[in-house]
Design an enzyme around this catalytic site. Structure first.
Site, mmCIF file in Angstrom:
data_model
loop_
_atom_site.group_PDB
_atom_site.id
_atom_site.type_symbol
_atom_site.label_atom_id
_atom_site.label_comp_id
_atom_site.label_asym_id
_atom_site.label_seq_id
_atom_site.Cartn_x
_atom_site.Cartn_y
_atom_site.Cartn_z
ATOM 1 N N ILE A 77 0.861 -1.175 0.000
ATOM 2 C CA ILE A 77 0.000 0.000 0.000
ATOM 3 C C ILE A 77 0.901 1.229 0.000
ATOM 4 O O ILE A 77 2.056 1.162 0.423
ATOM 5 C CB ILE A 77 -0.996 0.020 1.188
ATOM 6 C CG1 ILE A 77 -0.272 -0.127 2.528
ATOM 7 C CG2 ILE A 77 -2.041 -1.046 1.029
ATOM 8 C CD1 ILE A 77 -1.217 -0.078 3.728
ATOM 9 N N ASP A 78 0.381 2.336 -0.507
ATOM 10 C CA ASP A 78 1.195 3.536 -0.661
ATOM 11 C C ASP A 78 1.700 4.062 0.676
ATOM 12 O O ASP A 78 1.094 3.811 1.726
ATOM 13 C CB ASP A 78 0.385 4.639 -1.351
ATOM 14 C CG ASP A 78 -0.037 4.275 -2.765
ATOM 15 O OD1 ASP A 78 0.667 3.461 -3.389
ATOM 16 O OD2 ASP A 78 -1.067 4.803 -3.230
ATOM 17 N N LYS A 79 2.768 4.842 0.608
ATOM 18 C CA LYS A 79 3.377 5.438 1.797
ATOM 19 C C LYS A 79 2.349 6.136 2.678
ATOM 20 O O LYS A 79 2.312 5.935 3.894
ATOM 21 C CB LYS A 79 4.464 6.432 1.377
ATOM 22 C CG LYS A 79 5.030 7.266 2.515
ATOM 23 C CD LYS A 79 5.980 8.342 1.991
ATOM 24 C CE LYS A 79 6.431 9.260 3.122
ATOM 25 N NZ LYS A 79 7.301 10.356 2.633
ATOM 26 N N ARG A 125 -6.855 5.607 -6.295
ATOM 27 C CA ARG A 125 -6.632 7.037 -6.526
ATOM 28 C C ARG A 125 -6.847 7.392 -8.001
ATOM 29 O O ARG A 125 -7.457 8.413 -8.330
ATOM 30 C CB ARG A 125 -5.230 7.410 -6.065
ATOM 31 C CG ARG A 125 -5.017 7.158 -4.582
ATOM 32 C CD ARG A 125 -3.548 7.134 -4.196
ATOM 33 N NE ARG A 125 -2.930 8.434 -4.377
ATOM 34 C CZ ARG A 125 -1.619 8.648 -4.228
ATOM 35 N NH1 ARG A 125 -0.809 7.643 -3.911
ATOM 36 N NH2 ARG A 125 -1.121 9.854 -4.403
#
Length: 349
Positions: free
Chosen positions: A168-170, A267
């Site tokens: 998962i993204d930062k 996103r």
């Protein structure tokens, strides 16, 4: 929170045997070796294919180059014999892999706290904090989830990507699962490939979404801005199912379920719908303040510096027991505050 329901899980393609040669609990010692013994019986589906290609298919957790080297070194045998990587399969061979695993990463262990939701001998489920990078890369060589995992369990160094099977993204918070051994990594990777891992995200977007639906649009790297992904012909299949959970005056709280797991998928998909995520620094050009917004809402939107996205639920089949497991992670504080401010704003109108 976990719930489990019994079901069967088997690995008909491959028989696994993992043997620990030395205890690996000492964080100050080098990660210790695991003796790996794998066997797979081929069938006619592999007739005529090169053995190095076949090995890469049945043992996809290893690189093709690594498997070719094991063929040359005699660690990977065909019917008990050493063969060259270009050997053509007859479709009835028995492949045997006997090897001592080496470190698969140069990343170093770091004593970084982890929010562990669940752990046993096979898997670790993490509730990742906002701001933590999952894997070391350019600009982030240290301080990542991988560095923390290598400290927590040194033997993860023997697995590709330190046992990670998804990311998962930062600046996205929430759940992800890590495999602690090759059998678990193989099983979880197969579940992801078959789209049977249940992943649900909570998000807050700009604008009013009337009803739920499905976004089925291909995603690939943006041709100009290499930081971004984009919906473009020739991209990889990407499918997101979503439903509306809460409507505000100028915003919507949505729950999205991933069928696929492309980079920045949620996103990109919601930006494509014209409903970018609150706080998204990449896919939303600027902070948008609704007409008549209160000072409290304005301050909240201005200070919310990351995409309002949280991996809230994760469902999977346990690699060893076959149990169906479901994990949930509560919203982090900033997400909770955002929703509370939006609810308060609604009451004022």
């Amino acid at each position: 929170m976990t719930s489990a329901q019994s079901s069967n899980s088997n690995f008909s393609e491959t028989d696994f045997l993992l043997e620990d040669s030395v205890d690996a609990d000492n964080h100050n010692s080098d990660s210790t070796a695991t003796r790996l013994s794998l066997q797979v019986q081929l069938d006619e589906n592999y007739l005529g294919q090169r053995i190095d290609q076949v090995a890469a298919l049945v043992w996809s957790e290893f690189s093709r180059e690594k498997l070719k080297q094991w063929l040359k070194d005699g660690h990977l045998l065909v019917n008990g014999n050493i063969v060259k990587p270009k050997y053509r399969c007859e479709g009835n061979e028995l492949l045997t892999l006997e090897v001592e695993l080496e470190a698969q990463t140069s990343s170093q262990p770091e004593n970084i706290p982890l929010n562990i939701v669940y752990e046993d001998d096979d898997i670790i489920v993490i509730n990742k904090d906002v701001g933590m990078v999952v894997h070391p890369g350019a600009g982030n060589p240290t301080g990542t989830l991988v560095n923390a995992l290598l400290y927590h369990e040194p033997k993860l160094a023997e697995l590709a990507r330190a046992g990670l099977v998804h990311r998962i993204d930062k600046d996205t918070s929430g759940l992800l699962v890590v495999a602690k051994n090759l059998e678990a990594q193989f099983s979880l990777s197969k579940q992801l490939a078959k789209k049977t891992v249940y992943r649900v995200y909570d998000l807050v977007v700009y604008g009013n979404i009337i009803a739920g639906g499905t976004i089925d649009e291909p995603i690939k790297r943006h041709p100009v801005d290499r930081v971004k992904m984009a919906i473009l012909p020739g991209g990889r299949d990407a499918v997101t199912h979503y439903n509306v959970k809460e409507r505000f005056r100028d915003f919507t709280r949505v729950q999205a379920q991933l069928e696929t797991g492309r980079t920045h998928q949620i996103r990109v998909h919601f930006s494509y719908l014209g409903h970018g995520l609150v706080g998204d620094p990449v896919y939303v050009n600027r902070v948008r303040f609704p007409a008549g917004a209160s000072a409290k809402l304005t301050d909240m939107l201005r200070s919310f510096k990351r995409q309002a996205l949280h991996a809230a639920k994760l469902g999977l089949v346990h690699p060893r027991t076959g149990e169906e497991m479901m994990f949930e992670a509560p919203w982090p504080e900033d997400f909770t505050q955002l929703v509370e401010v939006l609810r308060t704003e609604n009451e004022a109108y």
